[in-house]
Design a protein around this motif. Structure first.
Motif, PDB file in Angstrom:
ATOM      1  N   GLY A  53       0.859  -1.181   0.000  1.00 12.46           N
ATOM      2  CA  GLY A  53       0.000   0.000   0.000  1.00 12.46           C
ATOM      3  C   GLY A  53       0.888   1.220   0.000  1.00 12.46           C
ATOM      4  O   GLY A  53       2.110   1.111  -0.138  1.00 12.46           O
ATOM      5  N   GLY A  54       0.291   2.377   0.190  1.00  8.75           N
ATOM      6  CA  GLY A  54       1.091   3.585   0.207  1.00  8.75           C
ATOM      7  C   GLY A  54       0.339   4.765   0.789  1.00  8.75           C
ATOM      8  O   GLY A  54      -0.895   4.753   0.880  1.00  8.75           O
ATOM      9  N   LEU A  55       1.090   5.757   1.181  1.00  6.49           N
ATOM     10  CA  LEU A  55       0.538   7.018   1.665  1.00  6.49           C
ATOM     11  C   LEU A  55       0.991   8.097   0.707  1.00  6.49           C
ATOM     12  O   LEU A  55       2.172   8.201   0.384  1.00  6.49           O
ATOM     13  N   GLY A  68       4.238  -4.823   4.688  1.00  4.56           N
ATOM     14  CA  GLY A  68       3.990  -5.561   5.925  1.00  4.56           C
ATOM     15  C   GLY A  68       3.223  -4.756   6.959  1.00  4.56           C
ATOM     16  O   GLY A  68       3.398  -4.954   8.148  1.00  4.56           O
ATOM     17  N   GLY A  69       2.402  -3.821   6.489  1.00  2.00           N
ATOM     18  CA  GLY A  69       1.605  -2.993   7.392  1.00  2.00           C
ATOM     19  C   GLY A  69       2.359  -1.840   8.021  1.00  2.00           C
ATOM     20  O   GLY A  69       1.818  -1.127   8.867  1.00  2.00           O
ATOM     21  N   ILE A  70       3.606  -1.651   7.621  1.00  2.00           N
ATOM     22  CA  ILE A  70       4.434  -0.596   8.210  1.00  2.00           C
ATOM     23  C   ILE A  70       4.755   0.463   7.167  1.00  2.00           C
ATOM     24  O   ILE A  70       5.385   0.171   6.148  1.00  2.00           O
ATOM     25  N   PRO A  71       4.306   1.711   7.409  1.00  3.34           N
ATOM     26  CA  PRO A  71       4.629   2.784   6.466  1.00  3.34           C
ATOM     27  C   PRO A  71       6.088   3.220   6.602  1.00  3.34           C
ATOM     28  O   PRO A  71       6.623   3.277   7.704  1.00  3.34           O
ATOM     29  N   THR A  72       6.717   3.485   5.473  1.00  2.37           N
ATOM     30  CA  THR A  72       8.082   3.998   5.461  1.00  2.37           C
ATOM     31  C   THR A  72       8.020   5.488   5.195  1.00  2.37           C
ATOM     32  O   THR A  72       7.744   5.916   4.083  1.00  2.37           O
ATOM     33  N   LEU A  73       8.252   6.282   6.220  1.00  2.00           N
ATOM     34  CA  LEU A  73       8.165   7.732   6.103  1.00  2.00           C
ATOM     35  C   LEU A  73       9.552   8.362   6.074  1.00  2.00           C
ATOM     36  O   LEU A  73       9.796   9.397   6.672  1.00  2.00           O
ATOM     37  N   ILE A  74      10.438   7.734   5.337  1.00  2.00           N
ATOM     38  CA  ILE A  74      11.782   8.261   5.137  1.00  2.00           C
ATOM     39  C   ILE A  74      11.772   8.991   3.799  1.00  2.00           C
ATOM     40  O   ILE A  74      11.456   8.399   2.766  1.00  2.00           O
ATOM     41  N   ALA A  75      12.074  10.273   3.835  1.00  2.00           N
ATOM     42  CA  ALA A  75      11.960  11.115   2.640  1.00  2.00           C
ATOM     43  C   ALA A  75      12.683  10.522   1.436  1.00  2.00           C
ATOM     44  O   ALA A  75      12.158  10.533   0.319  1.00  2.00           O
ATOM     45  N   ASP A  76      13.877   9.995   1.623  1.00  2.00           N
ATOM     46  CA  ASP A  76      14.662   9.483   0.507  1.00  2.00           C
ATOM     47  C   ASP A  76      14.125   8.177  -0.076  1.00  2.00           C
ATOM     48  O   ASP A  76      14.527   7.770  -1.151  1.00  2.00           O
TER      49      ASP A  76
END
Length: 83
Positions: A53-55, A68-76
């Motif tokens: 998925g995505g934000l 895996g249900g975990i958003p990656t909010l790392i800009a790069d």
């Protein structure tokens, strides 16, 4: 998937604006581009694993992947949606 109560609190790490959940069709299209080798992150690194998925930021030009249900909010590690 990510708890909707959490999503409303998440912000784009670059702009500080709210994020919203990507549509299924957008996720499918991004995954097709990943499989075809056409998607790179902001560090210009090829993205090799599909997303669950995505934000998406308010402008709709950047997607932060969810795996895996975990958003990656790392800009790069954001995925550019323009092109």
């Amino acid at each position: 998937m990510v708890d909707p109560k959490l999503i409303c609190r998440l912000r784009c790490p670059i702009e500080g604006t709210p994020l919203h959940l990507a549509s299924d069709s957008l996720v499918e299209s991004v995954n097709e581009a990943i499989v075809a080798g056409e998607k790179r992150d902001r560090h210009d690194q090829k993205i090799s694993s599909p997303i669950d998925g995505g934000l998406v930021n308010q402008q709709g030009n950047r997607l932060y992947p969810i795996r895996g249900g975990i958003p990656t909010l790392i800009a790069d590690e954001a995925i550019d949606l323009n092109g």
